[in-house]
Design an enzyme around this catalytic site. Structure first.
Site, PDB file in Angstrom:
ATOM      1  N   ASN A   6       0.860  -1.182   0.000  1.00 38.63           N
ATOM      2  CA  ASN A   6       0.000   0.000   0.000  1.00 38.63           C
ATOM      3  C   ASN A   6       0.897   1.234   0.000  1.00 38.63           C
ATOM      4  OD1 ASN A   6      -1.882   1.984   0.411  1.00 38.63           O
ATOM      5  ND2 ASN A   6      -2.288   1.465   2.556  1.00 38.63           N
ATOM      6  N   LYS A   8      -0.030   4.271  -0.144  1.00 35.35           N
ATOM      7  CA  LYS A   8      -0.709   5.439   0.445  1.00 35.35           C
ATOM      8  C   LYS A   8      -0.504   6.643  -0.504  1.00 35.35           C
ATOM      9  CE  LYS A   8       0.309   3.398   4.848  1.00 35.35           C
ATOM     10  NZ  LYS A   8       0.063   3.484   6.272  1.00 35.35           N
ATOM     11  N   HIS A  82      -9.660   0.719   4.974  1.00 34.87           N
ATOM     12  CA  HIS A  82      -8.356   0.988   5.587  1.00 34.87           C
ATOM     13  C   HIS A  82      -8.520   1.954   6.761  1.00 34.87           C
ATOM     14  CE1 HIS A  82      -4.222   2.347   6.145  1.00 34.87           C
ATOM     15  NE2 HIS A  82      -3.871   1.228   5.562  1.00 34.87           N
ATOM     16  N   GLU A  84      -6.867   4.402   7.790  1.00 38.61           N
ATOM     17  CA  GLU A  84      -6.693   5.836   7.517  1.00 38.61           C
ATOM     18  C   GLU A  84      -7.962   6.435   6.912  1.00 38.61           C
ATOM     19  OE1 GLU A  84      -2.998   5.392   5.436  1.00 38.61           O
ATOM     20  OE2 GLU A  84      -2.046   4.900   7.339  1.00 38.61           O
ATOM     21  N   GLU A 151      -5.331  -5.124  10.623  1.00 38.88           N
ATOM     22  CA  GLU A 151      -4.313  -4.086  10.793  1.00 38.88           C
ATOM     23  C   GLU A 151      -4.638  -3.265  12.036  1.00 38.88           C
ATOM     24  OE1 GLU A 151      -2.395  -3.128   6.747  1.00 38.88           O
ATOM     25  OE2 GLU A 151      -4.163  -1.877   6.936  1.00 38.88           O
ATOM     26  N   GLY A 157       2.129   2.206  10.555  1.00 40.61           N
ATOM     27  CA  GLY A 157       3.018   3.346  10.347  1.00 40.61           C
ATOM     28  C   GLY A 157       3.764   3.796  11.591  1.00 40.61           C
TER      29      GLY A 157
HETATM   30  C1  PEP Z   1      -0.882  -0.036   5.750  1.00 42.35           C
HETATM   31  O1  PEP Z   1      -0.918   1.092   5.307  1.00 42.35           O
HETATM   32  O2  PEP Z   1      -1.793  -0.828   5.433  1.00 42.35           O
HETATM   33  C2  PEP Z   1       0.207  -0.436   6.655  1.00 42.35           C
HETATM   34  C3  PEP Z   1       0.169  -1.598   7.213  1.00 42.35           C
HETATM   35  O3  PEP Z   1       1.219   0.479   6.849  1.00 42.35           O
HETATM   36  P1  PEP Z   1       2.663   0.225   7.571  1.00 42.35           P
HETATM   37  O4  PEP Z   1       3.214  -1.060   7.008  1.00 42.35           O
HETATM   38  O5  PEP Z   1       3.472   1.414   7.215  1.00 42.35           O
HETATM   39  O6  PEP Z   1       2.390   0.103   9.042  1.00 42.35           O
END
Ligand code: PEP
Length: 228
Positions: A6, A8, A82, A84, A151, A157
């Site tokens: 991803n 982003k 997601h 975010e 997640e 992040g």
């Molecule tokens: C994500 O954006 O789905 C994610 C898991 O980000 P990161 O690996 O940076 O924690």
């Protein structure tokens, strides 16, 4: 095994193209690889999926893209739910379920994300499961093209992945809710991917930050290949 990136709001169209060209220098050998670039970098490529899309063919939805725009690039893969988008863009479960239904009806492969914030995790696994259940309301968890991504918000992040024990216990709980593949996401890196994908009920990873470097992502795919 599934390994997904991803991006982003990172990388331009040219950078994404270079990344995909480099990525394809290795054989995937049965590992499913998915890359979610920003909408401005969508291109016709089996690997590519979209990070977000509006649940309509077209229409008066300023700033959004819908099925018509995805069809131009033959995109058949979408990320929905997601954290975010849930927490920064304030998407409600009702709207997320609407997106899910729309793209399910179009036969898209859906990477559906769920995950609890830190204050819920601190209360314990029972509360985590209750919270996750609110994020699957009105979602068909047996949809044939579904991939679930667990997640935890506090691990995304932050550089601080969930502990192996927490991933194990949470995936075990999610497995009771769906028979579809379950990915872990949240600060997956080269130094922890192996122990994560070795766990039962973990069929792969969704990687944000660490996927931005193509060499790192290639190494991750190699590790997943060896695990198969
Ligand atoms: C994500 O954006 O789905 C994610 C898991 O980000 P990161 O690996 O940076 O924690």
């Amino acid at each position: 095994m599934i390994v997904a990136a991803n991006f982003k709001m990172h990388k331009t169209r040219n950078e994404t193209k270079e990344y995909l060209d480099e990525l394809k220098k290795i054989k995937f050998n049965g590992v499913k690889v998915a890359v979610f670039p920003p909408a401005s970098a969508l291109m016709e490529d089996k690997i590519v999926g979209v990070q977000n899309a509006y649940p309509a063919i077209d229409g008066a939805y300023t700033g959004e893209i819908g099925l018509e725009q995805l069809n131009e690039f033959n995109i058949k893969r979408v990320l929905i739910g997601h954290s975010e988008r849930r927490h920064i863009l304030n998407e409600s479960q009702e709207f997320i379920a609407k997106k899910f239904d729309f793209y399910k009806n179009q036969g898209f492969e859906i990477f559906y994300c769920i995950g609890e914030p830190l204050e819920v995790r601190k209360k314990g696994i029972k509360e985590v499961v209750e919270y996750l259940k609110t994020q699957i309301k009105d979602i068909d968890l047996e949809y044939e093209n579904l991939i679930v991504a667990y997640e935890p918000v506090w691990a995304i992040g932050t550089g601080e992945s969930a502990s192996i024990e927490k991933i194990k216990e949470t995936h075990e709980e999610i497995r009771k809710l769906t028979s579809k593949p379950i990915l872990y996401g949240g600060s997956v890196k080269l130094n922890n991917i192996k122990e994560i994908i070795e766990l039962p009920n973990v069929e792969g990873v969704l990687v944000g930050g660490a996927s931005l470097d193509v060499e790192t992502f290639k190494e991750m795919i190699k590790i997943a290949k060896d695990m198969k």
